[in-house]
Design a protein around this motif. Sequence first.
Motif, PDB file in Angstrom:
ATOM      1  N   ASN A 335      29.535  38.933  21.406  1.00  0.00           N
ATOM      2  CA  ASN A 335      30.877  38.886  22.063  1.00  0.00           C
ATOM      3  C   ASN A 335      30.927  38.482  23.500  1.00  0.00           C
ATOM      4  O   ASN A 335      31.883  37.656  24.184  1.00  0.00           O
ATOM      5  N   LEU A 336      30.090  39.149  24.318  1.00  0.00           N
ATOM      6  CA  LEU A 336      30.048  39.081  25.929  1.00  0.00           C
ATOM      7  C   LEU A 336      28.700  37.987  26.091  1.00  0.00           C
ATOM      8  O   LEU A 336      27.554  38.654  25.831  1.00  0.00           O
ATOM      9  N   ASP A 337      28.784  36.884  26.676  1.00  0.00           N
ATOM     10  CA  ASP A 337      27.535  36.156  26.913  1.00  0.00           C
ATOM     11  C   ASP A 337      27.401  35.884  28.669  1.00  0.00           C
ATOM     12  O   ASP A 337      28.259  35.434  29.089  1.00  0.00           O
ATOM     13  N   PHE A 338      26.188  36.396  29.031  1.00  0.00           N
ATOM     14  CA  PHE A 338      26.213  36.419  30.478  1.00  0.00           C
ATOM     15  C   PHE A 338      25.403  35.443  30.888  1.00  0.00           C
ATOM     16  O   PHE A 338      24.580  34.854  30.047  1.00  0.00           O
ATOM     17  N   ALA A 339      25.585  34.710  31.964  1.00  0.00           N
ATOM     18  CA  ALA A 339      25.108  33.551  32.403  1.00  0.00           C
ATOM     19  C   ALA A 339      24.909  33.443  33.981  1.00  0.00           C
ATOM     20  O   ALA A 339      25.826  34.187  34.632  1.00  0.00           O
TER      21      ALA A 339
END
Length: 461
Positions: A335-339
Amino acid sequence: MDLLLLVLLLVAPAHSWLSLEEWGSGHVEGSVGEFGQCVCNVFLPDTSFPADRVEHMQTTSNQLSVKVKLQIIKISSLKVQLEVLLGNLSNLTTRVESLESGPDKYIKLEFELLRIELREFEALVTQLKASLNSSSPAFESLYIEIRNMSLIVDQLESYDRSNLEVIRIEFAKLQRKLEKCQDDKDDFSNAGIGSCKHGGILRMGKPVVSQLNADLSAGYKYGGWGKDSKPLPGSENMYWYSGSTDTLVSRITQYSDYYNLIMRQGFKTHQLYVQYNYDWRGTGNNYIVRENNLYYQFRSPFAMGKLNMTSVKVEYKVIPMASAQFSYHYSANQNLDFAADESGLWVIYATEESKGKLVLGKINEVSFEVEEVWQTSIYKQSVTNAFMICGVLYATRSVDTQTEEIFYTYDTNKNEESHVSIPFEKFQDFYMHLDYNPTDQRLYMFNNGYYVYYNVKFKVS
């Protein structure tokens, strides 16, 4: 003198007059006493010289002598074995020193994978030859190399799997030659590390498979690996890995360099759960490490999580309107994709208000708050993964079991979106983690339990 001896003999007691034989062996005499009782006279031999003890000592000495000889034989045998072991150790030391000279010398792949790569190399040479309409001797040389390497693969498989390292090095050399041929054909940018003076992604390199995860289990399909996107001084070579059999994030291990990652020799493992103490666990596999902080999807409450691996402290921040209902196509709980890229830290998610369309947020790394957002037109559940490069969002989707495609971009610098087609090869169909690292311009993928990375080629600006 003779008279004196005669007198002594006459006055000596009668019982002393015994033969030498009787005196040496001893004897017993019986008689009736004055009052009619039985009287026994026992004469014992003179034992002043312990002949029996000497005999026992001689027997023991012989036995000990035999035992000593046996031990000497054993020692001689152990000495020979020790010399053999020392020779093996010397050989092993030489091999280890060879391994330490470069990471490509301990990359391990199965023989069938090598044959697949060879066929792909041959197809690429044919494609390059046709596209360039050239009959250059360089292409014929490449064909010969491929055929020779195919023979070597067959020979290695027939008698010695350990020599797979040799052929893997040759593969790396051949791949570099093929990439050079491709580079000569394409108009690409040699943008320096950290530079955004390019026109975005031109193409992706071939997948480079390092090895199976540190847990040595193909069942660990969920996870991620990579480098710190903004390393602290002295940690420029550090790698990290986290893996599991499900989407629960419970631990992360750090490795001082690539060699120790491959050798599975971590220097620190951070546990996100200790019973009766704390529960910092997360879900999903779209986490990254930046400035020695792990950014991940916090499990309860649903929020952005940040584990400071230096101070071992955790904080979390809820993103307004972010929804836990919309995940990527390949797996739940993404759900939360960090980049992270050259311009900073990002989080990719979706909201109920956007009806599941992908939302991009820029994170203030000091306050750990989302400070700016961009709305896209693509549905998050149609996307397999996404990453950021120089402020541009790149979204991927599956084409088939062997091919992935970058099909959409959103440029936050210009507030422009576009549909593109940049296909790239997958090592295996199922993958969970895909993130770009600005420190080496590589994409890191966790593909069905394997460490995989891609070199990225950029267009001329």
